[in-house]
Design an enzyme around this catalytic site. Structure first.
Site, PDB file in Angstrom:
ATOM      1  N   MET A 165       7.939   6.434   5.488  1.00 26.86           N
ATOM      2  CA  MET A 165       8.217   5.011   5.293  1.00 26.86           C
ATOM      3  C   MET A 165       9.538   4.803   4.562  1.00 26.86           C
ATOM      4  SD  MET A 165       5.904   3.720   7.030  1.00 26.86           S
ATOM      5  CE  MET A 165       6.603   2.106   6.820  1.00 26.86           C
ATOM      6  N   ASP A 209      24.518  -7.917   9.007  1.00 23.36           N
ATOM      7  CA  ASP A 209      24.959  -8.973   8.091  1.00 23.36           C
ATOM      8  C   ASP A 209      26.465  -8.960   7.903  1.00 23.36           C
ATOM      9  OD1 ASP A 209      24.594 -11.084   6.083  1.00 23.36           O
ATOM     10  OD2 ASP A 209      25.210  -9.524   4.668  1.00 23.36           O
ATOM     11  N   HIS A 265       2.916   4.089  -1.860  1.00 20.31           N
ATOM     12  CA  HIS A 265       2.947   4.604  -3.226  1.00 20.31           C
ATOM     13  C   HIS A 265       4.377   4.607  -3.762  1.00 20.31           C
ATOM     14  CE1 HIS A 265      -0.821   6.277  -1.661  1.00 20.31           C
ATOM     15  NE2 HIS A 265      -1.223   6.314  -2.916  1.00 20.31           N
ATOM     16  N   LEU A 296       0.795  -1.233   0.000  1.00 18.28           N
ATOM     17  CA  LEU A 296       0.000   0.000   0.000  1.00 18.28           C
ATOM     18  C   LEU A 296       0.828   1.284   0.000  1.00 18.28           C
ATOM     19  CD1 LEU A 296      -2.825  -1.105   2.466  1.00 18.28           C
ATOM     20  CD2 LEU A 296      -2.685  -1.469   0.002  1.00 18.28           C
TER      21      LEU A 296
END
Length: 157
Positions: A113, A128, A77, A75
Site C-alpha cells: 500500500m 497538478d 498500519h 485500516l
C-alpha cells in the site's frame, strides 16, 4: 482464493492484528504512468514548466505520501519505513512519464500500500504541476509489480 483479512467473522471491517507475526524484511515495488501530449512531456523535460521542477517535486511528494499511507487509507498500519525510492522516467512511446516506487522495512506487515500510495501521489503531482499546459493527461496503469517477504512469500507480476 484467500478470504479478505480486514473483515471479521461478522463482515465488519477491522484492523488486522499483526502482533504475533514475525519481523521480516519486506519490499514492495509499484508502478504507474501519466500519459500526456508530446509537447507537455517536452515542456517538463526541458525544465520550463510554470510550476517548476515537475519530476523532482513529484518524486518528493511520492516519498512523503508513502510515509503518510496509514493516515490516508483506513485500516493500514503505521509503519517505520526504512527506505522509499521513487523514480520517474520519460517514455516517448506513451508519450509521458513512468513512475516506479520501491518501499522497504523490517516489520510485521507488507508495504504494498505504501508503494502504491507513493506512485499514486507522484502521478497526481505530475498532473497538478502540468495541468495548465495539458488538461488531457491520463493517470494510468497503477499496479503492484512485486513484493518480497512475509508469510505469503514472494510475488512478481
Amino acid at each position: 482464493m484467500s478470504r479478505l483479512t480486514h473483515l471479521d467473522e461478522n463482515g465488519t471491517a477491522n484492523m488486522v492484528d499483526v502482533g504475533d507475526k514475525a519481523d521480516t524484511t519486506r519490499i514492495a515495488s509499484a508502478s504507474g504512468c501519466v500519459i500526456m501530449q508530446k509537447q507537455t512531456l517536452e515542456l517538463i523535460l526541458s525544465g520550463n514548466a510554470a510550476k517548476g521542477d515537475v519530476t523532482g517535486t513529484a518524486r518528493l511528494a511520492g516519498i512523503m505520501a508513502a510515509k503518510k499511507t496509514a493516515d490516508l487509507i483506513p485500516l493500514c498500519h503505521p509503519l517505520m519505513l526504512s527506505k522509499v525510492a521513487v523514480d520517474i522516467e520519460p517514455d516517448e512511446a506513451l508519450p509521458g512519464l513512468r513512475v516506479m516506487a520501491t518501499v522497504k522495512l523490517t516489520g510485521k506487515t507488507g508495504v504494498e500500500m505504501e508503494a502504491l500510495t507513493a506512485v499514486s501521489i507522484a502521478c497526481l503531482t505530475i498532473y497538478d504541476m502540468a495541468k495548465a499546459a495539458d488538461k488531457t493527461m491520463i493517470i494510468s496503469q497503477i499496479m503492484v509489480e512485486k513484493k518480497t517477504g512475509g508469510k505469503s512469500g514472494d510475488w512478481q507480476r
